[in-house]
Design an enzyme around this catalytic site. Structure first.
Site, PDB file in Angstrom:
ATOM      1  N   HIS A 163     -27.371  46.276 -46.266  1.00  0.00           N
ATOM      2  CA  HIS A 163     -27.595  47.370 -47.222  1.00  0.00           C
ATOM      3  C   HIS A 163     -27.954  48.675 -46.508  1.00  0.00           C
ATOM      4  CE1 HIS A 163     -28.810  48.061 -51.622  1.00  0.00           C
ATOM      5  NE2 HIS A 163     -28.664  49.235 -51.038  1.00  0.00           N
ATOM      6  N   HIS A 167     -31.821  44.387 -52.983  1.00  0.00           N
ATOM      7  CA  HIS A 167     -33.244  44.786 -52.965  1.00  0.00           C
ATOM      8  C   HIS A 167     -34.084  44.297 -54.149  1.00  0.00           C
ATOM      9  CE1 HIS A 167     -31.397  47.841 -55.453  1.00  0.00           C
ATOM     10  NE2 HIS A 167     -30.994  48.574 -54.448  1.00  0.00           N
ATOM     11  N   ASP A 216     -31.914  48.802 -47.018  1.00  0.00           N
ATOM     12  CA  ASP A 216     -31.671  49.889 -47.972  1.00  0.00           C
ATOM     13  C   ASP A 216     -31.927  51.245 -47.305  1.00  0.00           C
ATOM     14  OD1 ASP A 216     -30.939  51.295 -50.212  1.00  0.00           O
ATOM     15  OD2 ASP A 216     -32.662  50.685 -51.434  1.00  0.00           O
ATOM     16  N   GLY A 241     -35.461  57.004 -51.991  1.00  0.00           N
ATOM     17  CA  GLY A 241     -35.006  56.277 -50.808  1.00  0.00           C
ATOM     18  C   GLY A 241     -35.733  56.654 -49.534  1.00  0.00           C
TER      19      GLY A 241
END
Lengths: 430, 311
Positions: A61, A233, A308, A327
């Site tokens: 990811h 996630h 992520d 993020g």
């Protein structure tokens, strides 16, 4: 082509239940031999005594941002960050500009990665055109161009009908559908987890139930269709529970969790006084959720740890909390965080961590690697469990500096990354 | 050792009871200036204050401006509608530009929770939170406390009902912190859709307004933002008023000397009936007067007045 001998390291290869001091010989881009005294005449020798030699880590990811948002990250900078973080391969999420929803974009990414990438890049295609959640993208073309899975990451697939069709159609091409689970109507304009902390901060919250509702739905749809779903996630204890029950019924479901959800809670948003480095989607959850994730990690419900990695510019983050981009970057902190806070604290043993970062990601998407069995790709991550240093965002290879872990003193770091038999990164710090 | 050991006023949560006491005592002392024929003292002469308002405000903004003038501070007010925010300037750029003009203190009202903390972290001037999102509105809680203390002679042991849209209310949060720090008991009341999760850890919650009012020394009514109806938090204004509004009939259950507070602006016939808002228990206009006194006290304490303030 050169031959490389990694001599005297502790080899941890969970796929073959190996954990012993062995030599590893890499030649012609593959693992040629692993053994006590490997004959490696003419090979370049790297003394890795005292270090740990693992099959290369694979991040399922990653947001590389290219094409379209090269101000945040490029394939070159993102893969350098991956190498510096001990990853030999990254799976690139399709929410670029344009979205990777057709073979032309995929080919561009593959071409750029070949020319400029420090590590392997496996593109992920979009589930739907433009990731709008309406019409399916052309999975056959995407697969042929090099996509290894499909996902509308960042945009949950709101329609159950569309998700059902995606799971069905993807079967024809052996693609796994990766879903960012969040019921949109419960997450309207949310900036963090809903709970006592969001109440005190006066920030709009998204309840953990909003994630779990969609995980439950996806598990049921995977069961209905026989398709393969991977939960991106996972952040809520109830999501882990849904995956656990699905697996018990034999549903083809897998799940990943990020280091930040495993280590931090929404309390940090308050303790940091609205620091936008604590803002991500899914948001940091409660301590009970964090414990649920750790339990899932230990009992095998969660298959993988993924970063992520979501780089943003300073401007995207230096604004009011509810206006800040979601993020954080993760490639250059994930492995050290796991070594220090999960293995170091005794929550996981090292072979289990290697499985979560290498063996399982390879298995979940059917990627090459994930083991040092002879004939496997010559992708290797070397760790120094005794190495101590702080997280220093100013020295990141990534263009992103957005991390809540700045200044954390961590013990256990990747020190060398080998891709296709070549050393692509070596820790040069003193 | 300063009387008020804080550089900013970002919220009530981080204040100690002694800090609150100091603000209220100082406000009590300064309030007398407002009754003088010449309502001006030189206390903050030469100090510059900027009022930066990103949300509409009549009461709070004019109250700060009044306080600044009485204390002889030079002040300047900026409303977001007329500022560079309209042209897309970021909050930080706006603040940095203001900072370059060397103000001593900035008062900010902003729809984003945490905006004052953001400026406090990035800029040199002192920051006073005049309301941030649904987070805090500390000067409102302080003026409410001043009003209660004047009328009841104390805060400790008082029972205060806070009624209405708790979920979106920064006034409720600041008051909750203040009342609990000062030993008063708060009871929260509203429809369950407008009660935020976890708040029951800080105060008793009831969904029956009769129960909230009964035995209360004071009732704080919150403004119901009418656009909440579109968010599906309750079915109709009519039902809201019928079930959660403060009516003359319901007032009969209250103590004989109950006080009715409202931070304004009032939605007559929604959260409160006119007969109650204008009735004998209402101290709504006292709150406004006390607002100026409390803001004078905050400016004085943060800007280190010369000591002649109460003279």
């Amino acid at each position: 082509m050169s031959r490389l001998l990694l001599k005297g390291g502790r080899v941890v290869d969970p796929a073959r239940k190996v954990d012993a001091v062995l030599d590893v010989l890499l030649a012609e881009g593959v693992v040629e031999a692993v053994g006590k005294k490997v004959n490696a005449r003419g090979a370049q020798v790297l003394d890795v005594k005292g270090l740990v030699v693992c099959p290369g880590f694979i991040d399922l990811h990653t947001h590389l941002r290219e094409p379209g948002r090269e101000d945040k990250e490029t394939i070159a900078s993102g893969t350098r960050a991956a190498a510096a973080g001990g990853f030999t391969a990254v799976c690139a999420m399709p929410n670029t500009e344009p979205v990777n929803d057709h073979a032309g974009v995929t080919r561009l990414i593959v071409g750029k990665a070949k020319a400029e990438g420090a590590v392997r890049v496996y593109p992920i295609g979009a589930i739907t055109r433009g990731s709008r959640g309406e019409e399916l993208a052309e999975y056959g073309d995407l697969r042929e161009a090099g996509c290894v899975a499909v996902s509308d990451d960042g945009r949950p697939v709101a329609s159950a009908r569309v998700m059902r069709r995606a799971l069905e159609y993807a079967k024809a091409f052996g693609l796994t559908v990766i879903d960012h689970c969040e019921e949109p109507s419960l997450a309207d304009q949310a900036a963090m987890n809903e709970g006592p902390v969001s109440t005190l901060l006066g920030l709009r919250g998204a309840p953990a139930a909003g994630e779990a509702i969609m995980v439950e739905r996806d598990v049921l749809l995977a069961e209905l269709t026989g398709g393969k779903v991977h939960i991106a996630h996972a952040s809520a204890a109830a999501s882990v529970d849904a995956v656990r029950r699905g697996k018990a019924r034999g549903v083809r479901v897998s799940a990943e969790a990020t280091p930040h959800h495993l280590l931090l809670t929404d309390q940090l948003v308050k303790d940091s006084e609205y620091d936008t480095a604590t803002k991500m989607n899914p948001p940091l959850r409660s301590e009970a959720d964090r414990q649920g994730l750790l339990q899932g990690l230990r009992d095998g419900t969660i298959d993988c740890i993924a970063t992520d990695h979501a780089p943003h510019t300073v401007d995207d983050k230096t604004v009011e909390y509810d206006h800040a981009a979601f993020g954080i970057v993760g490639l250059e902190t994930a492995v050290a965080l796991c070594l220090d806070r999960l293995v170091g604290e005794g929550l996981l043993d090292l072979p289990r961590l290697v499985a979560l970062l290498s063996t399982n990601p390879a298995r979940v998407l059917g990627l090459p690697g994930g083991t040092l069995a002879p004939g496997s790709p010559a992708d290797v991550t070397v760790l120094d469990l005794a190495r101590k240093r702080p997280v220093e965002p100013a020295r990141f290879e990534s263009k992103g500096r957005n991390t809540p872990f700045a200044g954390w003193q961590l013990k256990g770091w990747p020190v060398m990354t080998i891709v296709d038999g070549r050393v692509v990164w070596k820790d040069a710090r003193k | 050792m300063s009387l008020f050991p804080h550089r900013h006023l970002l919220g009530i949560e981080r204040l100690q009871p002694a800090d609150i006491q100091v603000v209220l005592d100082t406000a009590d002392g300064l309030k007398e200036i407002l009754d003088r024929p010449i309502k001006k003292v030189p206390t903050l002469r030469g100090k510059t204050v900027v009022n930066l308002f990103y949300e509409a405000s009549t009461r709070t903004r004019s109250s700060f401006e009044m306080a600044e003038r009485v204390l002889s501070a030079d002040s300047l007010s900026i409303a977001a509608a007329t500022s560079s925010a309209q042209k897309g300037e970021t909050l930080l750029d706006t603040a940095r530009n203001l900072e370059a003009m060397s103000p001593d203190l900035l008062v900010i009202r902003h729809a984003s929770s945490g905006a004052p903390h953001f400026l406090a972290r990035h800029c040199r001037f002192a920051v006073v939170n005049a309301g941030d999102g649904a987070h805090e509105h500390p000067t409102q809680a302080l003026l409410d406390a001043l009003t209660l203390r004047q009328r009841k002679g104390r805060l400790k042991g008082l029972r205060v009902a806070i009624v209405g849209d708790i979920l979106h209310s920064r006034v409720a949060r600041s008051n909750l912190w203040l009342l609990s720090k000062m030993g008063a008991e708060a009871v929260l009341c509203g429809p369950p859709t407008l009660i935020p999760p976890g708040i029951e850890a800080l105060a008793r919650v009831t969904h029956r307004i009769e129960e909230a009012i009964e035995g209360a020394d004071a009732v704080m009514m919150l403004r119901l933002q009418l656009e909440r109806m579109a968010g599906g938090f309750f079915p109709t204004i009519r039902e809201y008023h019928a079930r959660f509004g403060l009516t003359g009939e319901r007032m009969k259950r209250a103590k004989k000397d109950v006080l009715i507070l409202h931070p304004g602006p009032v939605n007559r016939g929604v959260e409160i009936a006119s007969e109650v808002a204008d009735g004998p228990f209402s101290v709504i206009l006292d709150q406004v007067t006390n607002g100026v006194a409390v803001r004078m006290a905050i400016l004085y304490l943060l800007l280190g007045g010369s000591g002649e303030a109460a003279a």
